[in-house]
Scaffold this motif. Structure first.
Motif, PDB file in Angstrom:
ATOM      1  N   LEU A  17       0.803  -0.986   0.021  1.00 38.50           N
ATOM      2  CA  LEU A  17      -0.048   0.060   0.280  1.00 38.50           C
ATOM      3  C   LEU A  17       0.537   1.371   0.080  1.00 38.50           C
ATOM      4  O   LEU A  17       0.580   2.802  -0.268  1.00 38.50           O
ATOM      5  N   THR A  79       1.988   6.043  -2.776  1.00 35.63           N
ATOM      6  CA  THR A  79       1.233   5.002  -2.440  1.00 35.63           C
ATOM      7  C   THR A  79       1.694   5.124  -4.513  1.00 35.63           C
ATOM      8  O   THR A  79       1.263   4.578  -5.073  1.00 35.63           O
ATOM      9  N   ARG A 154      -8.304   3.656   4.364  1.00 35.99           N
ATOM     10  CA  ARG A 154      -7.380   2.471   4.426  1.00 35.99           C
ATOM     11  C   ARG A 154      -8.397   1.739   4.734  1.00 35.99           C
ATOM     12  O   ARG A 154      -8.728   0.215   4.821  1.00 35.99           O
TER      13      ARG A 154
END
Length: 258
Positions: A17, A79, A154
């Motif tokens: 991630l 990311t 998330r």
């Protein structure tokens, strides 16, 4: 959860991630389960970095908007823009009006179509506008909003990886994490995030923190259900779209009420 499980789960979470250099030694379902359960912790780190840069720029006198742009850019950088790319691809797939197989093929293409471009522009504008508003109130409110958005984004991934949610393809990140988190764990993580948001929100004067988290996750859930119905399951792109949807929604909701 064993120490070994926790360690491999954290490595999986940060290794998949973020761009943070983490050695992921296991890619099995157990590691994926730990990684998706720990996903909100990644948001704490990402959001903290974004808030720190925003604070530095505010101290230097750049103004709330420049600080907001920087705070929005940090999660994208950490990311590699994968969540934003996933959002754009998901928008193209949903907007194509084609059968699931063709829509999935469109999502895999490297280019971004008109639906994806429009969605990216609107989402990024909404994020910058919301963070600017929060920074204008105070750095603490802005920093809180940025962290909550990153964590909620998330958390939406944890919910999307719950048992019972199928993968649209037999390969890819979506297939690796689809259905790995037990439903009980999902609600436990969600409750923990909500409680933490409520306590921290009370401290900075953001009384609507808990509703913002809940409603943001609900907005991602609506998109998730649409994608499962439309594509037959989730993909890595869908996960990215869910994260950006939840994060943006939480920021906008935190600005309501002043």
């Amino acid at each position: 959860m064993s120490d070994s499980f926790s360690l491999h789960g954290l490595r999986f979470a940060f290794g998949t991630l973020t761009v943070i250099p983490v050695r992921v030694s296991r890619w099995d379902r157990e590691a994926a389960r730990g990684g998706m359960t720990c996903a909100p912790l990644v948001g704490v780190v990402v959001g903290g970095c974004a808030a720190a840069l925003g604070g530095v720029l505010l101290v230097l006198g750049t103004g709330a908007m420049v600080a907001a742009v920087a705070s929005v850019a940090v999660p994208a950088a950490l990311t590699r823009g994968l969540h934003l790319d996933g959002l754009a691809d998901t928008a193209d797939g949903l907007g194509s009006g084609k059968p699931a197989e063709d829509a999935l093929r469109i999502m895999k293409q490297s280019d971004i179509g008109p639906f994806g471009v429009l969605t990216l522009v609107l989402v990024l504008l909404a994020q910058v506008a919301a963070v600017t508003r929060l920074y204008e109130e105070s750095w603490a409110r802005g920093a809180f909003g940025v962290v909550v958005a990153a964590v909620t984004a998330r958390l939406a991934l944890t919910f999307a990886a719950r048992a019972g949610v199928p993968a649209a393809r037999p390969e890819g990140l979506g297939a690796a994490v689809a259905g790995v988190v037990p439903v009980g764990w999902v609600w436990g993580v969600g409750g923990t995030v909500g409680l933490a948001a409520g306590v921290a929100g009370w401290w900075v004067g953001a009384v609507g923190a808990v509703p913002a988290v809940v409603l943001a996750v609900c907005s991602a859930e609506l998109l998730l259900r649409r994608c499962v119905k439309r594509f037959g399951g989730v993909t890595g792109d869908v996960f990215g779209g869910l994260a950006e949807t939840a994060g943006t929604a939480s920021l906008v909701l935190l600005t309501l009420g002043g």
